[in-house]
Design an enzyme around this catalytic site. Structure first.
Site, mmCIF file in Angstrom:
data_model
loop_
_atom_site.group_PDB
_atom_site.id
_atom_site.type_symbol
_atom_site.label_atom_id
_atom_site.label_comp_id
_atom_site.label_asym_id
_atom_site.label_seq_id
_atom_site.Cartn_x
_atom_site.Cartn_y
_atom_site.Cartn_z
ATOM 1 C CB CYS B 390 1.360 4.194 3.909
ATOM 2 S SG CYS B 390 1.313 3.794 2.420
ATOM 3 C CD GLN B 398 -0.990 -4.197 14.427
ATOM 4 O OE1 GLN B 398 -1.489 -5.308 14.581
ATOM 5 N NE2 GLN B 398 -0.468 -4.088 13.479
ATOM 6 C CD GLU B 424 -2.668 7.868 -1.259
ATOM 7 O OE1 GLU B 424 -1.481 8.347 -0.703
ATOM 8 O OE2 GLU B 424 -2.596 6.926 -2.222
ATOM 9 C CB SER B 428 -6.772 -1.351 5.892
ATOM 10 O OG SER B 428 -6.406 -0.942 6.951
#
Lengths: 602, 534
Positions: B390, B398, B424, B428
């Site tokens: 993750c 951001q 992985e 998104s």
């Protein structure tokens, strides 16, 4: 013409791709259609999310502008960064360490309570403070204990009193408050924690249960190497453990023997007391007798750790390979020993009933548990041992009860075999003399002995004109008729072979002359039998007997092929090829044998 | 639009209903996208509806009042689809044949509209129809730009999306997907958001910017009958849709206070249930412990002396540091970090413990300590070449280049390990954008630096690019394709750099100030296979 076959070859990752600038290839667009042949790679997103409005807008915006535009980005819920009390909440005094931060394991486990006081608690504690002594931290600790002491069921007051160290009145107050608060709380615990899985598996689908333990093992397919390694580790562990068991058993046996020894020693002491052997005369007598049985030929056997005490063992029974048969024998030797008492009592103590002086005690100083006396008993270790230890069985080892001094500078060289001008004693038996070795049985010519490092006996050979003759001498002839009256343990004596010229010996005049010389004691003849060490001289009468008994097995066996270390006690072992360095006529020293042991001389 | 509040009492709006709902877009305008009602609750005798805007990311789901619902266009759930229950699994999932057909029809219509629009705009090649759903007032594109674009991104990417989507549903996970209807709102129509469903009303609102990456989970491989079963134990992302019930579909934390920031969570996170009703959940900035009130936080801070993540600092340059935390040795922190991260990562799973993971936390230093900016987790042993499980930049940080920094760092670790790696899956939306952007810049950097040797054209293999960058081969290929660099020319594949690409790259690199300096990395990879399991 340029648009060839529609189907292009597959893209090969190992094939070099030339890199062009588009402006260099004006005709590139003609080929564009063929690009379809390159398969489309998946984006890696969930298919249904891939089509999301904002993402597609962002992607197309990126493609159009080559970068994202602010109004084309994917919108997200807002975040603010203007917490006004932030500065008062966290101290601003943290200095960056110069070094990279390295955290110590377990340094994080502080003893601080997990429970944090809230406003209600604060009010309660402040009220309580008027009545009794309590701090916030103390309160938190109490609640923390109560919470952690309670499972589904809250602890009761008596239990609470056991859990908490404070005085009863305070406990009662806090307990009541806690019970009330807990009852009013929706949650299971006043310390909020993430829900744990339930044992019965009913919580598999509860979305609030997290961080379940992984019950099954992860696939080990990728780690087969690892499995092998751990299997080997297990094997080793098993071996080590069984070794530990063996060692413990042996220790048990040893301690039993020690106890037995103690009893026997006591018995001897009492017997001597009854016999009024206060001067030790009887003792000495017995010792002398026993010495016949129990020779003190320490040097004859390879001395390794586990045989430190083998001087008590019967040499005949000795086997080079330590096997289990050894164990019962040890018992026997210990039984024997008490009768024996100090082996060094060849020099008897005349001063009263000195049965146990310090030295004697040392004799009973069995390997203690730290001495790892049996460490090499087990198979497999011996080869490794040899590799690590080039001296093998002859490596120097300290012996219990011996004191070792550093060599004294002023005394260096004062060996019995050195001449007086070198400060030596120039003892006759270390002069050059005719020498015969036992294996192979032959006369070497002129040689002299000296004791080398670690007690090895070295033979220095000298070249003489008579060497040919000497080599022709029949050792048996020299050997023959010894009355053995000589004083030393060596056979340096007047050899009286009256007759027997070897028929083969050609230069008869010289030979007969030599024989005559030898016979008439003008020439000394050395034939090693046992130890050439003067220390053992006094044990002499036994020696011959012993050496004779030893000779038998030795000469009978053809020891040639055996590894040296495991060989039968290598007394004065002859040089296999006697002629190695004879060229110069000078004394060529050759290390012939290696059985000396000087420990006794301390 | 008229207010529906008065009428609404007459019709009961239940879970599964669909209707246009008012929301503000980034251009400060109101729009009325179609939404699905996921939940209804009553707060002080006022009804609140939890809505999911169809074809928008879940993170925009929210509680709305009756005034924002367009009752006139209310669609009730289909007969065959039961109303979603609290424990999920049933509801208004599409995928029934008729629904699919309906969707197909809708798409058809959509495409037609699309084509009309294109024609009107007189843009030569019809681009990317379903992929770029005609967004609101398509920002007036400079027509020149559009023209060049069309050449660069030809129609290759067009219809296949559609096809592959259908194929996918039918084959790969056909079982799961078709037998278990997806939870409410999960399926999106390919092309909703058509003009008729987006009613624009002038409004103002601040546009939000984002740049988080969340690598979400593997496609579902769950049991076909919907019986909940434990998900696979590797990886960090949800693979089991049966848990994707109505509870986890909805955000449960209203606001999180972390240091000087207040964050609005995007997704569900399994913080203790009693804390979900709080208006604000307080976190300790350094140990990430969750607390129910400011008072508790103050008390906690008297006891917590951490001023940095509780791990070893393995990188520091300027104010940026990275800390390595072992999920097995430091469970408390790892779990707290995961709970926080789950608020922003849709597909992250917290089903299992954190033991098999390492956590790399990026911090920024000031006089108060090392503040968490973002992190990524990584399996100690990955069977599938994953070098990231993750990855997240916290929302306040951001869109400032930190995400790319995290990604760059993850590849630096792979370089030290001498491996290639890939994040992985699934990615998104933000994850895809960030990774694509990183890959593009990394690969273009190499291609532009290639010097012709001996007057020959410079050339390079895909494997070489992969080795230099530690980017897995498949990702290199997909990036080359995405950038449209691969061309088949005179019997061989070549890479072509257009002026646009070169200029765009140079512009982007000028803006990329934050870089990882490999010299500042102090990292020795451990062979976890030789250690105790996790």
């Amino acid at each position: 013409m340029s648009k060839l076959s529609f189907r292009a070859r597959a893209l090969d990752a190992s094939k070099p791709l030339p890199v062009f600038r588009c402006e260099d290839l004006p005709d590139l667009h003609e080929y564009a259609s063929i690009n379809r042949a390159v398969p489309q790679m998946p984006t890696g997103m969930e298919k249904e999310e891939e089509s999301e409005h904002h993402l597609q807008r962002a992607i197309s915006a990126q493609q159009v502008y080559g970068e994202k535009r602010d109004n084309m980005v994917i919108p997200v819920p807002e975040a603010e960064s203007n917490i006004t009390y932030y500065d008062s909440l966290y101290p601003g005094d943290f200095k960056m360490p110069k070094q990279l931060i390295h955290i110590q394991p377990f340094s994080l486990d502080t003893e601080q309570p997990d429970y944090d006081l809230d406003s209600d608690d604060e009010a309660f504690v402040n009220k309580l403070k008027k009545k009794m002594e309590i701090s916030y931290l103390q309160f938190e600790e109490m609640i923390d204990r109560l919470e952690k002491g309670s499972g589904q069921q809250a602890v009761s007051l008596p239990e609470a009193k056991l859990l908490l160290k404070e005085d009863d009145e305070l406990i009662k107050e806090v307990f009541d408050y806690w019970s009330r608060k807990r009852k009013n709380s929706k949650a299971n615990s006043l310390i909020p924690t993430v829900k744990q899985e339930k044992r019965d598996g009913s919580s598999t689908s509860d979305p609030y249960v997290a961080f379940r333990r992984r019950t099954e093992k992860m696939q080990t397919r990728k780690n087969r190497k690892n499995d092998e390694a751990s299997y080997e580790k297990m094997l080793k562990l098993r071996r080590d453990l069984s070794r530990a068991v063996t060692i413990l058993e042996m220790i048990k046996r040893r301690e039993k023997s020690k106890r037995e020894l103690l009893h026997l020693t006591l018995e001897i002491f009492e017997k001597r007391n009854v016999m009024s052997d206060f001067g030790g005369e009887v003792m000495a007598e017995v010792l002398a007798e026993r010495a016949l049985v129990r020779p003190q030929i320490i040097p004859l056997v390879p001395l390794t750790n586990q045989y430190r005490h083998q001087d008590h063992m019967d040499l005949k029974d000795y086997k080079s390979k330590p096997e289990k048969t050894e164990v019962p024998r040890q018992k026997r030797k210990y039984e024997k020993k008490p009768k024996v008492l100090p082996p060094s009592s060849g020099t008897p103590h005349h001063t009263g009933p000195v049965v146990f002086n310090a030295k004697d005690l040392n004799q009973y100083d069995f390997p203690s548990s730290d001495d790892e006396p049996f460490s090499q008993l087990h198979s497999g270790s011996s080869e490794a041992e040899e590799e690590n230890d080039p001296d093998g069985a002859y490596a120097f080892r300290r012996k219990a009860g011996c004191q070792y001094y550093a060599a004294r500078q002023d005394r260096v060289g004062s060996w019995p075999w050195c001449g007086q001008w070198e400060g030596g004693l120039a003892e006759a038996r270390f002069r050059y003399s005719l020498t015969t070795v036992t294996m192979p049985r032959r006369c070497l010519g002129m040689a002299r002995r000296r004791v080398g490092r670690g007690g090895r006996v070295l033979l220095d050979r000298a070249y003489t004109d008579f060497d040919n003759i000497f080599h022709g001498l029949d050792p048996d002839m020299l050997d023959l008729p010894f009355a053995s009256t000589s004083e030393t343990n060596t056979s340096e004596r007047s050899s009286s072979f009256s007759s027997s010229l070897s028929p083969s010996s050609p230069t008869s005049t010289d030979l007969s002359q030599i024989l005559l010389n030898i016979k008439s004691c003008r020439w000394r003849h050395f034939r090693p039998r046992t130890l050439p060490l003067h220390e053992l001289d006094n044990a002499h009468p036994l020696f011959r007997r012993l050496s004779r008994s030893l000779k038998r097995p030795l000469s009978a066996s053809t020891t040639g092929g055996q590894p040296f270390g495991s060989q039968r006690p290598g007394r004065v072992v002859p040089a296999p090829t006697p002629v190695a360095g004879r060229c110069n006529g000078d004394k060529v020293s050759r290390q012939l044998a290696c059985s000396g042991h000087m420990s006794k001389c301390g | 639009m008229t207010k529906m509040a008065d009428n609404s009492s007459s019709v009961e709006i239940v879970e599964g209903c669909r209707l246009p709902v008012l929301r503000k877009n980034q251009e400060h305008e109101d729009e009325w996208p179609l939404a699905e009602i996921l939940s209804v609750k009553e707060v002080s005798s006022r009804k609140l509806y939890y809505v999911h805007y169809i074809d928008f990311n879940k993170r925009l789901d929210e509680w709305v009042t009756t005034e924002r619902l367009d009752m006139k266009k209310l669609q009730f759930p289909k007969k065959d689809a039961k109303t979603p229950t609290k424990n999920g699994l049933s509801g208004s999932r599409p995928s029934s044949p008729e629904r699919d057909r309906e969707r197909e029809r809708e798409r058809e219509r959509e495409r037609e509209r699309e084509r009309e629009r294109e024609v009107k705009r007189k843009v030569e090649p019809a681009p990317v129809a379903p992929q770029v759903p005609p967004v609101i007032p398509v920002p007036s594109l400079p027509s020149s730009a559009e023209a060049t674009q069309a050449a660069v991104f030809p129609a290759v990417r067009e219809t296949p999306t559609f096809k592959s989507r259908e194929d996918h549903e039918l084959t790969t996970n056909g079982n799961a997907r078709r037998l278990i209807p997806a939870p409410p709102g999960r399926k999106r129509k390919a092309n909703c958001g058509g003009t008729d469903e987006m009613i624009k009303v002038l409004q103002y609102n601040k546009p939000q910017s984002a740049s988080v990456f969340l690598p979400p989970p593997e496609d579902s491989q769950d049991s076909s009958d919907g019986i909940p079963s434990a998900p696979r134990m590797t990886g960090s992302l949800v693979s089991d849709r049966s848990h994707d019930d109505i509870v986890t579909r909805m955000k449960n934390i209203e606001c999180i206070e972390l240091g000087r920031h207040r964050l609005k969570p995007w997704y569900f996170s399994p913080y203790p249930q009693e804390l979900t009703s709080l208006p604000i959940l307080y976190l300790c900035e350094f140990c990430l412990k969750y607390l129910k009130s400011l008072k508790c936080l103050q008390r906690h801070l008297t006891k917590c002396n951490l001023r940095h993540p509780p791990g070893n600092e393995i990188y520091r340059k300027g104010t940026i540091s990275f800390f390595e935390i072992d999920g097995r040795k430091n469970k408390n922190y790892s779990q707290n970090l995961c709970l926080l991260a789950k608020c922003f990562l849709d597909h992250k799973t917290l089903y299992y413990d954190t033991d098999p993971f390492l956590f790399y936390v990026m911090t920024e230093y000031d006089s108060k300590g090392f503040h968490i900016v973002g992190y990524f987790s990584k399996e100690k042993e990955s069977t599938e070449d994953y070098n990231v499980a993750c990855i997240l930049t916290l929302p306040p940080y951001q869109r400032r280049g930190y995400g790319k920094l995290l990604i760059e760092f993850s590849y630096e670790l792979s370089k030290v390990e001498g491996k290639t790696g890939t994040p992985e899956k699934p990615l998104s939306d933000l994850g895809l954008l960030s990774y694509r952007s990183y890959w593009s810049q990394t690969i273009l950097e190499i291609l532009m630096d290639l010097k012709p040797d001996n007057g020959e054209r410079p050339q390079i293999t895909i494997n070489e690019i992969s080795e230099i960058t530690s980017v897995k081969k498949e990702d290199v290929i997909s990036t080359l394709q995405y950038l449209n660099l691969i061309n088949y020319y005179k019997g061989q594949y070549i890479l072509t750099l257009s002026e646009d690409i070169v200029e765009g790259h140079e512009r982007a690199m000028q803006k990329r100030h934050l870089r990882i300096d490999p010299k500042c990395l102090h990292f020795t990879p451990k062979d976890w296979s030789k250690r105790g399991k996790w």
